[in-house]
Design a protein around this motif. Sequence first.
Motif, PDB file in Angstrom:
ATOM      1  N   PHE A 233       0.828  -1.201   0.000  1.00  0.00           N
ATOM      2  CA  PHE A 233       0.000   0.000   0.000  1.00  0.00           C
ATOM      3  C   PHE A 233       0.867   1.257   0.000  1.00  0.00           C
ATOM      4  O   PHE A 233       0.566   2.236  -0.712  1.00  0.00           O
ATOM      5  CB  PHE A 233      -0.917  -0.019   1.222  1.00  0.00           C
ATOM      6  CG  PHE A 233      -1.786   1.200   1.361  1.00  0.00           C
ATOM      7  CD1 PHE A 233      -2.744   1.500   0.409  1.00  0.00           C
ATOM      8  CD2 PHE A 233      -1.640   2.047   2.453  1.00  0.00           C
ATOM      9  CE1 PHE A 233      -3.545   2.622   0.536  1.00  0.00           C
ATOM     10  CE2 PHE A 233      -2.429   3.173   2.592  1.00  0.00           C
ATOM     11  CZ  PHE A 233      -3.394   3.460   1.635  1.00  0.00           C
ATOM     12  N   MET A 237       0.919   4.144  -2.944  1.00  0.00           N
ATOM     13  CA  MET A 237       0.601   5.538  -2.661  1.00  0.00           C
ATOM     14  C   MET A 237       1.784   6.462  -2.950  1.00  0.00           C
ATOM     15  O   MET A 237       1.597   7.598  -3.379  1.00  0.00           O
ATOM     16  CB  MET A 237       0.165   5.690  -1.201  1.00  0.00           C
ATOM     17  CG  MET A 237      -1.153   5.024  -0.880  1.00  0.00           C
ATOM     18  SD  MET A 237      -2.544   5.700  -1.819  1.00  0.00           S
ATOM     19  CE  MET A 237      -2.656   7.342  -1.102  1.00  0.00           C
ATOM     20  N   ASN A 270       1.466  12.261  -1.740  1.00  0.00           N
ATOM     21  CA  ASN A 270       2.161  12.527  -0.477  1.00  0.00           C
ATOM     22  C   ASN A 270       3.345  13.443  -0.763  1.00  0.00           C
ATOM     23  O   ASN A 270       4.479  12.995  -0.888  1.00  0.00           O
ATOM     24  CB  ASN A 270       2.614  11.223   0.169  1.00  0.00           C
ATOM     25  CG  ASN A 270       3.327  11.450   1.487  1.00  0.00           C
ATOM     26  OD1 ASN A 270       3.085  12.443   2.165  1.00  0.00           O
ATOM     27  ND2 ASN A 270       4.199  10.537   1.856  1.00  0.00           N
ATOM     28  N   GLY A 377      -3.419  12.337   1.065  1.00  0.00           N
ATOM     29  CA  GLY A 377      -2.109  11.911   1.543  1.00  0.00           C
ATOM     30  C   GLY A 377      -1.996  11.923   3.052  1.00  0.00           C
ATOM     31  O   GLY A 377      -1.356  11.048   3.647  1.00  0.00           O
ATOM     32  N   TYR A 380      -3.723   8.883   4.355  1.00  0.00           N
ATOM     33  CA  TYR A 380      -2.849   7.731   4.082  1.00  0.00           C
ATOM     34  C   TYR A 380      -1.727   7.636   5.112  1.00  0.00           C
ATOM     35  O   TYR A 380      -1.426   6.541   5.625  1.00  0.00           O
ATOM     36  CB  TYR A 380      -2.303   7.870   2.666  1.00  0.00           C
ATOM     37  CG  TYR A 380      -0.894   7.404   2.455  1.00  0.00           C
ATOM     38  CD1 TYR A 380      -0.560   6.050   2.466  1.00  0.00           C
ATOM     39  CD2 TYR A 380       0.134   8.323   2.226  1.00  0.00           C
ATOM     40  CE1 TYR A 380       0.740   5.635   2.258  1.00  0.00           C
ATOM     41  CE2 TYR A 380       1.418   7.922   2.025  1.00  0.00           C
ATOM     42  CZ  TYR A 380       1.724   6.574   2.047  1.00  0.00           C
ATOM     43  OH  TYR A 380       3.026   6.172   1.855  1.00  0.00           O
ATOM     44  N   VAL A 384      -1.145   4.442   7.741  1.00  0.00           N
ATOM     45  CA  VAL A 384       0.107   3.680   7.746  1.00  0.00           C
ATOM     46  C   VAL A 384       0.793   3.756   9.109  1.00  0.00           C
ATOM     47  O   VAL A 384       1.363   2.771   9.584  1.00  0.00           O
ATOM     48  CB  VAL A 384       1.041   4.194   6.633  1.00  0.00           C
ATOM     49  CG1 VAL A 384       2.424   3.579   6.755  1.00  0.00           C
ATOM     50  CG2 VAL A 384       0.457   3.871   5.273  1.00  0.00           C
TER      51      VAL A 384
END
Length: 441
Positions: A233, A237, A270, A377, A380, A384
Motif C-alpha cells: 500500500f 501511494m 504525499n 495523503g 494515508y 500507515v
Amino acid sequence: MAQAKGNALGALGKLTELRQRIFFVIGALVVFRLGSFIPVPGVNPEAMTRLIQGGGGLLNMFNMFSGGSLQRFSVFALGVVPYISASIVVQMMGSVVPSLQALRKEGEAGRRTMTMYTRFGTVGLSAFQAFGIAAALQSQTAAGGAPVVYTPGFGFILASVVGLTAGSMFLMWLGEQITERGIGNGISLLIFAGIVAGLPGAVSNTLGMASNGELSVLRLIMVVGLVLAVTAFVVFMERAQRRITVNYARRSGGQRAYMNQTSHLPLKINMSGVIPPIFASSLLMFPATAVSWFGAGHQSRWLQGLTQAIAPGQPLYEIVYAVLVIVFAFFYTAIVFNSQETADNLKRSGALIPGIRPGRATGEYIDGVMTRLTGVGAIYLVLVCLVPTFMQNYWHVPFYFGGTSLLIIVVVVMDFTAQVQAHLVSHQYESLLKKANLRRN
C-alpha cells in the motif's frame, strides 16, 4: 567486428561505473556501522543501555534512527537528526524570509549559500543537543542504582560536546559524499541503515517467541501478511500521481504558426514525505522523555499525568497523533510547494491548463487540486502510522517497524532502485547515440 567490440567495452565501462558507485555506498554504510560502536569516554555502557531501553519517548526513536548508537553513546549518537532539523528550519525560513527567498531563485549559487547555512545550523544544533544530553546524563542512574557517567563534570561535558558534534558533522559529510559519488540520497541511506540494523535481532526475537509458544503460528502468519499488505500500500501511494493536462504552444515556422504539444504536470499525493509523522511523534513523545530525564518529583506531577494521558495505546494519543499528522502534512506541503509560483512558471513557458485562464486562475486551480491531494495523503499517512501501533498495543505483537520507519525504508528503497534504473537507461541511450553517430560517419 571492431565496432561491436568497442560498443561492448563501452557498455562494460558504464556498468563498471555503476558498480563502483554501489560499492562506494556499501563502503560508506560499513564506515557508518563501525563508527556507531566507537563510544564517547566517561559513560558506563551497561547503565546507558538500561537507561535507553527503559526510557521510552524520543530516546527509543532516536536510538532506532541511529542504529543503536545512542544506547552505546557512540560518537554517532546524534545521528543525522541535527542535519535534518537544520535543513527543515532553513527550508522553512527560505519560504518566509525575503532575503532567503531571493537566494532560492539564484540557481546554483543560491543553493550553495543555503547549503552553507544548513551546515552552520547543523553545527549549532549538534553542539546544543550534545550539551543538553551530557548535562542530563550526569544526574542519571540506571535500574539498580548504577550511575551512567563515571566522573561527572566539565571534562565529561566538553568531551561529549566535541565528540558528538564531530560525529554529526562527519555523518553530514559522509551523506553528501554518498549523494555525490554513490547512488541515492546519502542522508536517507544513513537513516535507512540505522533502522535496518536492528531488523535481524527483531526477526530472531519474533521467531523465538513463535517457537516458544508466546506467539501463535496463525497470528505470526497474519502479521507477516499484514506487513506485506501495508508495504504494498505504501509503494502504491508513494508512486501515485495526479497528472494535470498541460498544453504547450511553440512557434514552428512555415504555414502553421504554432504547433501544440500536450504534456502533464505531475502532483504527488504525499508531497510532504515522512516529515509529518516525525514531527507528530516528536511532540507527543516529548513529555515522556522529559519525565524520564528530569525525574518524578513533585514539580513534574502534571507532566506525569499528561504523559499517561497521551501514552501510546491510549485513545487520546491516537486522536492527537492523527490530528498532528494531518496538520503537519498541510503545513509542510504549503512550504515545499507554491502553487502560484508553479502557475507563473507555466505562464512564462507558454503553457496553459485547458479551460483555465493563465496566471492567478491557474494558481487557484492547482492549489485546489493540491489541497484535495494533501487531504488524501494525510489520511494515508495516518493509516500507515497507526496500523503498526494497533499491532503492538492490541495484538501484543513484537512489531519492530513503526509507521515512520516503514515509510522511510520503502521511500529510500524506491528512490535507490529508481536511480539505478536511471543510470542503466542513460547508459543505454548513450550507446544508441554512439551507434547512430558511427552509422552517419
